[in-house]
Write an enzyme that holds these catalytic residues in place. Structure first.
Site: not given
Ligand code: PBG
Length: 357
Positions: A226, A280, A306, A345
């Protein structure tokens, strides 16, 4: 083993006609044409379909859903077409998703500021919004997979995924809380927990906690690679964590410059007991998906986040991209890169596009 006769074996290349003449060599494109014409397999829809190497299927898609603790739907401004759902409309929406063939949903809570504290206690409340949502969905649709994010950011006054002590995100203390969070989610009935916090050792700790509670069938999808990405911007608006976030997440999320490091993260999460690994964001990291799939050959998910959704929708709204074609092509890129599952989404939209084909 049978012995080959030992008399004067000729080197292979000396055998007459052993090697095809150069013009038949597949790598010799000049020689191959006009015998070989790639366009023959593209000349009609039936043959293109027959030779298609990858397909998008509704059952590969995981639908992330935002919930809020009120009634009805509230729109997410930066994600046109995406609403936060009150628990009064959640079950209907999940039912529609199931009808379209989607396999699973992932639940993300919008949390009121009043519930955000520095000890993140709402994360471990067995009656928090996520747990209530999970119980409702599982009661109505026991066969729909339900996935819960394990991270403290929705509940943290500082907006971070781990506990903050004197301005630092502390690792080992966070683990304890993350394990308790995963436990209440699993006890509420979710099928899979998805640690998205990027603390070291969290997958193993969560596995041990679940096993200790007899929840050995609850799975773990690890957000293994991530990245500290700007593409999460609209999500932070959706869950209301953007304005509270102090600083950035670079001390725990990965540097976008790295990909060898992603392999180490994945290896560790697998060792610690992850059933599936996730990369991700998605489209900017297709190379990482391919490397992970080639290296580990384990179930691999991609998260089309997102910001990726927002980019597609913004371009489509301006008439700069054809929405339906761009959406399908984006999903196909994940399959081509080797992803088994995709969190997106776009899931309901893609599933209905697939039905209309
Ligand atoms: C929380 C989390 C996040 C996302 C999924 N789980 C945001 C982050 O890490 O700041 C992002 C998902 C998206 O942007 O669609 N840890």
């Amino acid at each position: 083993m049978t012995q080959l006769p030992k008399k004067d074996p000729l080197p292979l290349r000396a055998l007459p006609d052993a090697n095809p003449p150069a013009r038949e060599d597949q790598s010799d494109h000049m020689g191959a044409f006009p015998r070989v014409r790639m366009r023959r397999n593209r000349r009609a829809a039936w043959v293109r379909g027959m030779v298609a190497e990858n397909r998008v299927a509704a059952e590969d898609l995981i639908w992330p859903i935002f919930v809020h603790d009120g009634s009805g739907r509230t729109p997410v401004q930066s994600m046109p077409g995406v609403d936060r759902l009150g628990l009064d409309c959640l079950v209907d929406a999940v039912g529609q998703g199931a009808e379209l063939g989607l396999s699973a949903v992932a639940i993300f809570p919008y949390t009121e500021d009043a519930l955000k504290t520095s000890d993140c206690r709402e994360a471990v409340n067995p009656d928090n919004l996520v747990c209530r949502a999970v119980r409702q969905i599982k009661q109505a649709f026991p066969d729909v997979g339900v996935i819960c994010d394990v991270a403290l950011d929705p509940y943290n006054a500082d907006g971070h995924d781990g506990l903050v002590r004197e301005g630092r995100i502390v690792n080992d203390e966070s683990l304890d809380l993350l394990c308790r969070q995963a436990l209440v989610q699993a006890q509420a009935g979710c099928d899979v927990v998805a640690p998205s916090d990027m603390m070291d050792g969290r997958v193993g700790a969560v596995r041990q906690t679940l096993d200790g509670a007899g929840l050995t069938d609850v799975g773990i999808i690890a957000y293994a690679a991530k990245y500290a990405s700007c593409f999460y911007g609209p999500f932070r608006e959706a869950v209301g964590s953007g304005s509270s976030l102090k600083g950035d997440k670079k001390t725990y999320q990965m540097d976008p410059a790295n990909s060898d490091e992603a392999l180490r993260e994945v290896a560790l999460d697998l060792q610690e007991g992850a059933d599936m690994v996730m990369i991700k964001p998605g489209m900017p990291y297709l190379d990482v998906i391919r490397r992970v799939k080639d290296t580990f050959a384990v179930p691999t998910a991609a998260y089309q986040v997102s910001g990726e959704y927002a980019m597609l929708k913004a371009a489509a709204a301006n008439g700069w991209l054809d929405n339906d074609k761009a959406v399908m092509e984006s999903l196909l890129s994940f399959k081509r890169a080797g992803a088994d599952a995709v969190l997106t989404y776009l899931a309901p939209e893609v599933a209905s596009l697939l039905q209309r084909r």
